[in-house]
Design a protein around this motif. Structure first.
Motif, mmCIF file in Angstrom:
data_model
loop_
_atom_site.group_PDB
_atom_site.id
_atom_site.type_symbol
_atom_site.label_atom_id
_atom_site.label_comp_id
_atom_site.label_asym_id
_atom_site.label_seq_id
_atom_site.Cartn_x
_atom_site.Cartn_y
_atom_site.Cartn_z
ATOM 1 N N GLN A 6 0.830 -1.204 0.000
ATOM 2 C CA GLN A 6 0.000 0.000 0.000
ATOM 3 C C GLN A 6 0.869 1.259 0.000
ATOM 4 O OE1 GLN A 6 -2.333 -0.997 3.489
ATOM 5 N NE2 GLN A 6 -4.148 -1.403 2.233
ATOM 6 N N SER A 7 1.947 1.239 0.739
ATOM 7 C CA SER A 7 2.873 2.368 0.774
ATOM 8 C C SER A 7 3.472 2.607 -0.610
ATOM 9 C CB SER A 7 3.984 2.112 1.793
ATOM 10 O OG SER A 7 4.939 3.140 1.766
ATOM 11 N N LYS A 8 3.895 1.531 -1.252
ATOM 12 C CA LYS A 8 4.472 1.643 -2.601
ATOM 13 C C LYS A 8 3.432 2.116 -3.614
ATOM 14 C CE LYS A 8 8.012 -1.838 -1.817
ATOM 15 N NZ LYS A 8 8.403 -3.232 -2.019
ATOM 16 N N LYS A 9 2.188 1.638 -3.475
ATOM 17 C CA LYS A 9 1.099 2.041 -4.376
ATOM 18 C C LYS A 9 0.846 3.544 -4.251
ATOM 19 C CE LYS A 9 -2.520 1.286 -7.041
ATOM 20 N NZ LYS A 9 -2.453 0.843 -8.400
ATOM 21 N N ALA A 10 0.818 4.053 -3.028
ATOM 22 C CA ALA A 10 0.619 5.487 -2.812
ATOM 23 C C ALA A 10 1.719 6.289 -3.493
ATOM 24 C CB ALA A 10 0.574 5.797 -1.317
ATOM 25 N N GLU A 11 2.951 5.856 -3.333
ATOM 26 C CA GLU A 11 4.084 6.546 -3.942
ATOM 27 C C GLU A 11 3.989 6.513 -5.472
ATOM 28 O OE1 GLU A 11 8.960 6.392 -3.880
ATOM 29 O OE2 GLU A 11 7.840 5.381 -2.283
ATOM 30 N N GLU A 12 3.637 5.359 -6.044
ATOM 31 C CA GLU A 12 3.497 5.241 -7.501
ATOM 32 C C GLU A 12 2.420 6.184 -8.037
ATOM 33 O OE1 GLU A 12 2.705 1.166 -8.514
ATOM 34 O OE2 GLU A 12 4.493 0.463 -7.469
ATOM 35 N N ILE A 13 1.304 6.254 -7.335
ATOM 36 C CA ILE A 13 0.201 7.118 -7.774
ATOM 37 C C ILE A 13 0.658 8.568 -7.823
ATOM 38 C CG2 ILE A 13 -2.026 8.094 -7.036
ATOM 39 C CD1 ILE A 13 -2.725 5.242 -5.988
ATOM 40 N N ILE A 14 1.330 9.009 -6.779
ATOM 41 C CA ILE A 14 1.756 10.408 -6.707
ATOM 42 C C ILE A 14 2.856 10.688 -7.720
ATOM 43 C CG2 ILE A 14 2.713 12.202 -5.205
ATOM 44 C CD1 ILE A 14 -0.241 11.333 -4.614
ATOM 45 N N LYS A 15 3.785 9.763 -7.900
ATOM 46 C CA LYS A 15 4.851 9.958 -8.890
ATOM 47 C C LYS A 15 4.284 10.121 -10.301
ATOM 48 C CE LYS A 15 8.860 7.723 -6.817
ATOM 49 N NZ LYS A 15 9.744 6.547 -6.828
ATOM 50 N N GLY A 16 3.142 9.493 -10.559
ATOM 51 C CA GLY A 16 2.534 9.558 -11.882
ATOM 52 C C GLY A 16 1.755 10.831 -12.165
ATOM 53 N N MET A 17 1.659 11.707 -11.194
ATOM 54 C CA MET A 17 0.886 12.942 -11.394
ATOM 55 C C MET A 17 1.710 14.003 -12.124
ATOM 56 S SD MET A 17 -1.194 13.399 -7.851
ATOM 57 C CE MET A 17 -1.947 14.871 -8.543
ATOM 58 N N ARG A 18 1.016 14.761 -12.964
ATOM 59 C CA ARG A 18 1.660 15.843 -13.704
ATOM 60 C C ARG A 18 2.141 16.924 -12.741
ATOM 61 N NH1 ARG A 18 -2.156 18.926 -17.039
ATOM 62 N NH2 ARG A 18 -1.367 20.895 -16.351
ATOM 63 N N GLY A 19 3.340 17.415 -12.956
ATOM 64 C CA GLY A 19 3.886 18.499 -12.155
ATOM 65 C C GLY A 19 4.630 18.065 -10.909
ATOM 66 N N VAL A 20 4.626 16.765 -10.607
ATOM 67 C CA VAL A 20 5.322 16.278 -9.424
ATOM 68 C C VAL A 20 6.770 15.969 -9.807
ATOM 69 C CG1 VAL A 20 5.448 14.442 -7.689
ATOM 70 C CG2 VAL A 20 3.226 15.353 -8.397
ATOM 71 N N LYS A 21 7.697 16.657 -9.145
ATOM 72 C CA LYS A 21 9.111 16.481 -9.451
ATOM 73 C C LYS A 21 9.774 15.452 -8.542
ATOM 74 C CE LYS A 21 9.333 21.308 -10.784
ATOM 75 N NZ LYS A 21 9.687 22.629 -10.334
ATOM 76 N N GLU A 22 9.248 15.345 -7.306
ATOM 77 C CA GLU A 22 9.868 14.464 -6.323
ATOM 78 C C GLU A 22 8.795 13.987 -5.342
ATOM 79 O OE1 GLU A 22 13.124 14.869 -2.673
ATOM 80 O OE2 GLU A 22 12.799 16.572 -4.000
ATOM 81 N N VAL A 23 8.944 12.756 -4.871
ATOM 82 C CA VAL A 23 8.044 12.212 -3.854
ATOM 83 C C VAL A 23 8.889 11.722 -2.686
ATOM 84 C CG1 VAL A 23 6.337 10.440 -3.291
ATOM 85 C CG2 VAL A 23 6.325 11.497 -5.558
#
Length: 173
Positions: free
Chosen positions: A71-88
């Motif tokens: 679940q932690s990895k899934k959350a990170e993947e979702i956010i990394k895939g968003m436009r404008g996100v440079k770093e998670v």
């Protein structure tokens, strides 16, 4: 002549300060919108309601609790895939979360309604909202006045434990 130069320098400095303040306000509003969008995507996934998102200049910080490493990895993947996100930065704690197996939809809905009643602005907006709970998944639809009110509602729902997911695609703000 010296006085005119001093006035000109003061005017330029005032414009620079005013421009910086305006861009800081616009940037913070853009960050708030990005954060709300991230929550909109993230909270649809089961088990990620306890994750908190903070947006800062293109960097997204994830904190909170989840039951599994997946679940932690899934959350990170979702956010990394968003436009404008440079770093998670993933600071999510993995481990035991509340046992919600006995939680009933009607009880959860009553808790949400009570939370809304405690906020005068949202209590007035409640008649324009359709809130439904099914199998511990909550869906919000309707009209709110702005991003701030939408953010308040989302945070309010998050305070009620035991929801699997939150969908607020149907909110207009």
């Amino acid at each position: 002549m010296h006085r005119h130069l001093t006035l000109a320098v003061a005017a330029v400095l005032a414009l620079v300060v005013a421009g910086t303040a305006g861009s800081a306000k616009a940037q913070s509003q853009a960050e708030f919108k990005r954060q709300l969008k991230a929550e909109q995507v993230l909270y649809k996934e089961p088990g990620l309601m306890e994750v908190t998102v903070q947006s800062m200049r293109g960097m997204m910080m994830l904190t909170g609790n989840v039951a599994t490493d997946d679940q932690s990895k899934k959350a990170e993947e979702i956010i990394k895939g968003m436009r404008g996100v440079k770093e998670v930065r993933n600071r999510i704690r993995v481990g035991k979360v509340d046992d919600c197996s006995a939680a009933k939809d009607a009880d959860l809905m009553a808790k949400v309604d009570k939370e809304i009643e405690n906020d005068e602005e949202l209590a007035q907006a409640r008649r324009k909202l359709d809130i439904s709970v099914k199998d511990r998944n909550i869906s919000l639809k309707g009209e709110l006045k702005d991003y701030s009110q939408a953010g308040s509602l989302v945070n309010m729902v998050k305070r009620v434990p035991c929801f699997n997911s939150l969908n607020f695609d149907g909110l207009e703000y």
